[in-house]
Motif scaffolding. Structure first.
Motif, PDB file in Angstrom:
ATOM      1  N   VAL A 175       0.867  -1.183   0.000  1.00 45.44           N
ATOM      2  CA  VAL A 175       0.000   0.000   0.000  1.00 45.44           C
ATOM      3  C   VAL A 175       0.901   1.229   0.000  1.00 45.44           C
ATOM      4  N   ILE A 176       0.742   2.075  -1.011  1.00 46.66           N
ATOM      5  CA  ILE A 176       1.600   3.257  -1.174  1.00 46.66           C
ATOM      6  C   ILE A 176       0.891   4.477  -0.607  1.00 46.66           C
ATOM      7  N   GLY A 177       1.592   5.212   0.254  1.00 44.67           N
ATOM      8  CA  GLY A 177       1.019   6.403   0.871  1.00 44.67           C
ATOM      9  C   GLY A 177       0.799   7.532  -0.125  1.00 44.67           C
ATOM     10  N   ASN A 178       0.186   8.591   0.342  1.00 51.06           N
ATOM     11  CA  ASN A 178      -0.133   9.737  -0.522  1.00 51.06           C
ATOM     12  C   ASN A 178       1.131  10.429  -1.040  1.00 51.06           C
ATOM     13  N   GLY A 179       1.010  11.083  -2.177  1.00 52.90           N
ATOM     14  CA  GLY A 179       2.105  11.886  -2.702  1.00 52.90           C
ATOM     15  C   GLY A 179       2.944  11.210  -3.766  1.00 52.90           C
ATOM     16  N   LEU A 180       2.455  10.095  -4.317  1.00 51.67           N
ATOM     17  CA  LEU A 180       3.204   9.429  -5.388  1.00 51.67           C
ATOM     18  C   LEU A 180       3.176  10.309  -6.640  1.00 51.67           C
ATOM     19  N   SER A 181       4.377  10.681  -7.130  1.00 53.40           N
ATOM     20  CA  SER A 181       4.434  11.580  -8.282  1.00 53.40           C
ATOM     21  C   SER A 181       5.387  11.103  -9.376  1.00 53.40           C
ATOM     22  N   HIS A 182       6.383  10.254  -9.022  1.00 56.01           N
ATOM     23  CA  HIS A 182       7.300   9.771 -10.048  1.00 56.01           C
ATOM     24  C   HIS A 182       7.796   8.363  -9.700  1.00 56.01           C
ATOM     25  N   THR A 183       8.286   7.669 -10.714  1.00 56.13           N
ATOM     26  CA  THR A 183       8.649   6.254 -10.594  1.00 56.13           C
ATOM     27  C   THR A 183       9.762   6.022  -9.584  1.00 56.13           C
ATOM     28  N   GLN A 184      10.678   6.956  -9.461  1.00 57.81           N
ATOM     29  CA  GLN A 184      11.825   6.785  -8.564  1.00 57.81           C
ATOM     30  C   GLN A 184      11.384   6.501  -7.122  1.00 57.81           C
ATOM     31  N   GLN A 185      10.199   6.994  -6.756  1.00 52.75           N
ATOM     32  CA  GLN A 185       9.703   6.819  -5.388  1.00 52.75           C
ATOM     33  C   GLN A 185       9.380   5.358  -5.068  1.00 52.75           C
ATOM     34  N   ILE A 186       9.120   4.542  -6.090  1.00 48.73           N
ATOM     35  CA  ILE A 186       8.752   3.150  -5.828  1.00 48.73           C
ATOM     36  C   ILE A 186       9.789   2.152  -6.368  1.00 48.73           C
ATOM     37  N   VAL A 187      10.940   2.649  -6.789  1.00 47.13           N
ATOM     38  CA  VAL A 187      11.998   1.759  -7.276  1.00 47.13           C
ATOM     39  C   VAL A 187      12.391   0.710  -6.235  1.00 47.13           C
ATOM     40  N   PRO A 188      12.546   1.076  -4.930  1.00 43.16           N
ATOM     41  CA  PRO A 188      12.887   0.052  -3.932  1.00 43.16           C
ATOM     42  C   PRO A 188      11.856  -1.078  -3.850  1.00 43.16           C
ATOM     43  N   ILE A 189      10.588  -0.736  -4.068  1.00 43.77           N
ATOM     44  CA  ILE A 189       9.525  -1.756  -4.040  1.00 43.77           C
ATOM     45  C   ILE A 189       9.700  -2.725  -5.205  1.00 43.77           C
ATOM     46  N   LEU A 190       9.923  -2.180  -6.398  1.00 49.75           N
ATOM     47  CA  LEU A 190      10.079  -3.011  -7.594  1.00 49.75           C
ATOM     48  C   LEU A 190      11.342  -3.866  -7.501  1.00 49.75           C
ATOM     49  N   GLU A 191      12.421  -3.295  -6.982  1.00 45.77           N
ATOM     50  CA  GLU A 191      13.672  -4.040  -6.866  1.00 45.77           C
ATOM     51  C   GLU A 191      13.519  -5.220  -5.907  1.00 45.77           C
ATOM     52  N   LYS A 192      12.863  -5.001  -4.773  1.00 45.39           N
ATOM     53  CA  LYS A 192      12.724  -6.080  -3.793  1.00 45.39           C
ATOM     54  C   LYS A 192      11.791  -7.176  -4.316  1.00 45.39           C
ATOM     55  N   ALA A 193      10.709  -6.772  -5.019  1.00 43.35           N
ATOM     56  CA  ALA A 193       9.797  -7.758  -5.595  1.00 43.35           C
ATOM     57  C   ALA A 193      10.518  -8.607  -6.647  1.00 43.35           C
ATOM     58  N   THR A 194      11.405  -7.972  -7.425  1.00 40.59           N
ATOM     59  CA  THR A 194      12.188  -8.692  -8.431  1.00 40.59           C
ATOM     60  C   THR A 194      13.123  -9.692  -7.760  1.00 40.59           C
ATOM     61  N   GLN A 195      13.768  -9.283  -6.683  1.00 41.95           N
ATOM     62  CA  GLN A 195      14.663 -10.176  -5.945  1.00 41.95           C
ATOM     63  C   GLN A 195      13.911 -11.386  -5.367  1.00 41.95           C
ATOM     64  N   MET A 196      12.697 -11.137  -4.884  1.00 36.37           N
ATOM     65  CA  MET A 196      11.914 -12.208  -4.252  1.00 36.37           C
ATOM     66  C   MET A 196      11.201 -13.084  -5.279  1.00 36.37           C
ATOM     67  N   GLN A 197      11.163 -12.612  -6.540  1.00 39.17           N
ATOM     68  CA  GLN A 197      10.556 -13.367  -7.635  1.00 39.17           C
ATOM     69  C   GLN A 197       9.114 -13.787  -7.327  1.00 39.17           C
ATOM     70  N   ARG A 198       8.356 -12.803  -6.873  1.00 36.59           N
ATOM     71  CA  ARG A 198       6.929 -13.040  -6.597  1.00 36.59           C
ATOM     72  C   ARG A 198       6.114 -11.924  -7.235  1.00 36.59           C
ATOM     73  N   PRO A 199       4.881 -12.197  -7.645  1.00 34.35           N
ATOM     74  CA  PRO A 199       4.039 -11.148  -8.230  1.00 34.35           C
ATOM     75  C   PRO A 199       3.751 -10.054  -7.212  1.00 34.35           C
ATOM     76  N   LEU A 200       3.460  -8.860  -7.725  1.00 46.05           N
ATOM     77  CA  LEU A 200       3.307  -7.680  -6.864  1.00 46.05           C
ATOM     78  C   LEU A 200       1.988  -6.969  -7.154  1.00 46.05           C
ATOM     79  N   LEU A 201       1.217  -6.726  -6.105  1.00 49.11           N
ATOM     80  CA  LEU A 201      -0.018  -5.945  -6.201  1.00 49.11           C
ATOM     81  C   LEU A 201       0.176  -4.637  -5.451  1.00 49.11           C
ATOM     82  N   LEU A 202      -0.036  -3.515  -6.148  1.00 49.44           N
ATOM     83  CA  LEU A 202       0.139  -2.192  -5.556  1.00 49.44           C
ATOM     84  C   LEU A 202      -1.208  -1.503  -5.385  1.00 49.44           C
ATOM     85  N   PHE A 203      -1.424  -0.905  -4.202  1.00 52.68           N
ATOM     86  CA  PHE A 203      -2.584  -0.057  -3.945  1.00 52.68           C
ATOM     87  C   PHE A 203      -2.086   1.366  -3.721  1.00 52.68           C
TER      88      PHE A 203
END
Length: 339
Positions: free
Chosen positions: A181-209
């Motif tokens: 669940v992503i808090g308010n104020g999402l404006s650019h991709t760089q803000q969620i890069v750590p989320i995508l990187e960790k999901a890639t490392q864990m090799q599991r599908p990702l659902l974002l709210f």
């Protein structure tokens, strides 16, 4: 109603709605009693006829007091004091746990003294629990029936058809997904890069709210998904204004993660929530087997219920929606529309 077929009603609030008097002042009194019945219906769901009778009795006694010289404002303060005492006394007499036979008796009485309706409610509550989500609907063929549904339903779906994994059914299916669940104020991709990187490392599908996902961020997520970098799907939290934060917190507790704060100055560790599976369609998201802490979910449910009792009927629908989100098994009872 003039020119319409007669209606057969047994519910006080519905009957009260149909009463209109010609005299403006008399009709004002009717509107007050209509409000009392409507409030009882929204807060409790029963006792609407009693609310009308009690309201009329309070008015009759109050009018008599005012005619005898009592100050109206002092009378109002006295009514408020007595009302508070009555509510406190009733709260002390609350029964927290009901036996199966008590449930049957109460449900039968609430169902216009129809034991078959009481038996249906008793059966459903034994299946979903006393705190479970139960809806009542009219039966199309006037025959009683029960349907059960597993999982949590959120009234919002995928933000792009590019996320779809089953083209025939037009939905996204994920097994053992990571949920963030992503808090308010999402404006650019760089803000969620750590989320995508960790999901890639864990090799599991990702659902974002998220409350809002800008087009540039959505495009980046679609690219990651279509190129096979990380299997992802984005869903918008379907509530607005100040209520959005409450629902985001509810979803987070349900799945057992930590809200990702996009505007945090210090480094934040990504803590995903998860579930056994999710199914996301164009307008709905279904979470099955959410992995949130049962104790925390139960505490959240009690917190919402306490809020419903103390809010004097305000935001009742909102609180009910929040409760339904946290219940992972629900039932619907179909009965004769005249019951």
């Amino acid at each position: 109603k003039q020119g319409a077929e007669p209606s057969f009603l047994r519910k006080g609030s519905e009957i009260a709605k149909e009463i209109v008097l010609d005299h403006p002042l008399e009709n004002l009194g009717v509107k007050m009693l209509q409000q009392a019945a409507a409030k009882m219906d929204s807060c409790i769901g029963d006792g609407t006829s009693s609310a009308v009778l009690i309201g009329a009795a309070i008015y009759k006694a109050g009018a008599k007091k005012i005619r005898s010289g009592t100050d109206p404002m002092e009378l109002k303060r006295s009514i408020d004091i007595v009302t508070k005492k009555i509510l406190n006394t009733l709260q002390e007499q609350v029964i927290s746990h009901f036996s199966s036979n008590q449930v049957l008796q109460i449900a039968s009485f609430a169902g216009n003294n129809q034991p078959e309706v009481g038996a249906l409610v008793q059966k459903v509550l034994s299946a979903v629990g006393m705190g479970g989500a139960v809806e009542i609907d009219s039966s199309e063929n006037n025959s009683p029936a029960i349907s059960y549904e597993e999982g949590t339903h959120i009234k919002s779906g995928f933000l792009s058809p590019y996320f779809v994994t089953d083209k025939d059914a037009m939905h996204v299916e994920m097994q053992n997904p990571l949920i963030c669940v992503i808090g308010n104020g999402l404006s650019h991709t760089q803000q969620i890069v750590p989320i995508l990187e960790k999901a890639t490392q864990m090799q599991r599908p990702l659902l974002l709210f998220a409350e809002e996902i800008p087009p540039s961020v959505l495009d980046a997520l679609i690219t990651n998904h279509t190129e096979g970098l990380v299997r992802v799907c984005a869903v918008k939290v379907p509530y607005y204004s100040a209520n959005t934060q409450l629902f985001m917190e509810d979803i987070n507790i349900l799945v057992g993660g930590e809200i990702w704060q996009t505007n945090r100055a210090t480094k934040q560790e990504v803590v995903f929530g998860s579930a056994a599976s999710v199914c996301i369609e164009a307008a709905t998201t279904k979470i099955i087997g959410a992995h949130g802490c049962r104790e925390k979910i139960h505490e959240r449910i009690l917190e919402i219920k306490d809020s419903m009792l103390s809010s004097d009927g305000k935001n009742f629908t909102l609180q009910l929606q929040r409760l339904q989100l946290l219940f992972e098994r629900r039932a619907k009872i179909y009965i004769d529309g005249h019951c």
